[in-house]
Design an enzyme around this catalytic site. Structure first.
Site: not given
Ligand code: SAM
Length: 231
Positions: A88, A115, A153, A168
């Site tokens: 994220p 996490e 795509r 698109d």
């Molecule tokens: N503790 C982290 C933070 O606050 O940045 C979030 C961890 S999340 C619960 C677990 C995993 O989900 C991440 O390591 C990532 O690989 C994936 N993930 C969650 N949300 C995502 C997003 N919006 N985009 C890409 N990967 C995501």
């Protein structure tokens, strides 16, 4: 393009990749996708892939060793690959990022869980961190699937109509104009007359105006971006 995915939950990938355009692209050899269980790259009897965070705090963090071993093994076997950590905190996935990734011959997608992932993966292994939006999901598997779909795509030959993706939303910085099909009158709602006129220039003009109108209405930020590019 070859895509290798490293995940603790390979089962999530069966289904989305096995239908429609992605299936056809795989069958045609335009896209090869291999999903690998990260545990295969973990050492020891218990093949541990996660541990509590150093310094305390709840939950578990994915260890670096299996991820480094996995990416290195895949690069050794299939040649250099761009390693993408789904996170994220990464660069937001947009149409232009998907287009930028499409010419890559080999992507290695790293899916986090719990996490998150030991920071050394982002700092010393991944070439890129990609987020699919400002929200937190339980794992990187759905983001990896979204990334694969968005990039696929733009691979030559994947879409039946090669011009389809250029019309698109987001391609010219605008949302797409509304689409209609038959019947011309449905429950009292008529389709716009111009679409039945057979006048291609008028249809194009109408689409351009509609695209602008709806982009201004729904995504004024996109219109601002275009005008800044133009200036
Ligand atoms: N503790 C982290 C933070 O606050 O940045 C979030 C961890 S999340 C619960 C677990 C995993 O989900 C991440 O390591 C990532 O690989 C994936 N993930 C969650 N949300 C995502 C997003 N919006 N985009 C890409 N990967 C995501």
């Amino acid at each position: 393009m070859r895509v290798d995915v490293l995940t603790l939950f390979p089962g999530i990938f069966s289904g989305p990749l096995d239908h429609s355009i992605l299936l056809k692209a795989r069958e045609a050899g335009l896209l090869t996708i291999a999903v690998h269980d990260l545990r295969e790259f973990a050492e020891g009897k218990h093949r541990v892939t996660d541990e509590p965070p150093l310094g305390g705090g709840g939950g578990m963090v994915m260890k670096p060793e299996p991820i480094f071993a996995g990416v290195e093994a895949l690069r050794e076997r299939f040649g250099p690959g761009k390693a993408v950590l789904l996170s994220p905190q990464g660069e937001t996935l947009t149409s232009s990022l998907a287009r930028r990734l499409a010419p890559e011959e080999h992507l290695i997608l790293i899916c986090g869980r719990y996490e998150g992932v030991d920071q050394r993966v982002a700092d010393h292994l991944a070439d890129l961190e990609v987020s699919i939006g400002d929200y937190v999901l339980t794992g990187g598997e759905l983001p990896a699937l979204v990334l694969i779909d968005a990039v696929a795509r733009f691979l030559p030959g994947v879409l039946g109509d090669p011009m389809a993706s250029t019309r698109d939303s987001f391609e010219e910085g605008l949302l797409e104009a509304p689409q209609y099909t038959r019947p011309r009158l449905f429950r009292g709602h008529a389709v716009p007359e111009v679409l039945l006129s057979g006048d291609h220039a008028a249809v194009e003009e109408w689409r351009r105006e509609e695209a602008l109108r709806r982009t201004r209405e729904r995504r004024p930020d996109l219109v601002t971006r275009i005008s800044h590019k133009g200036s």
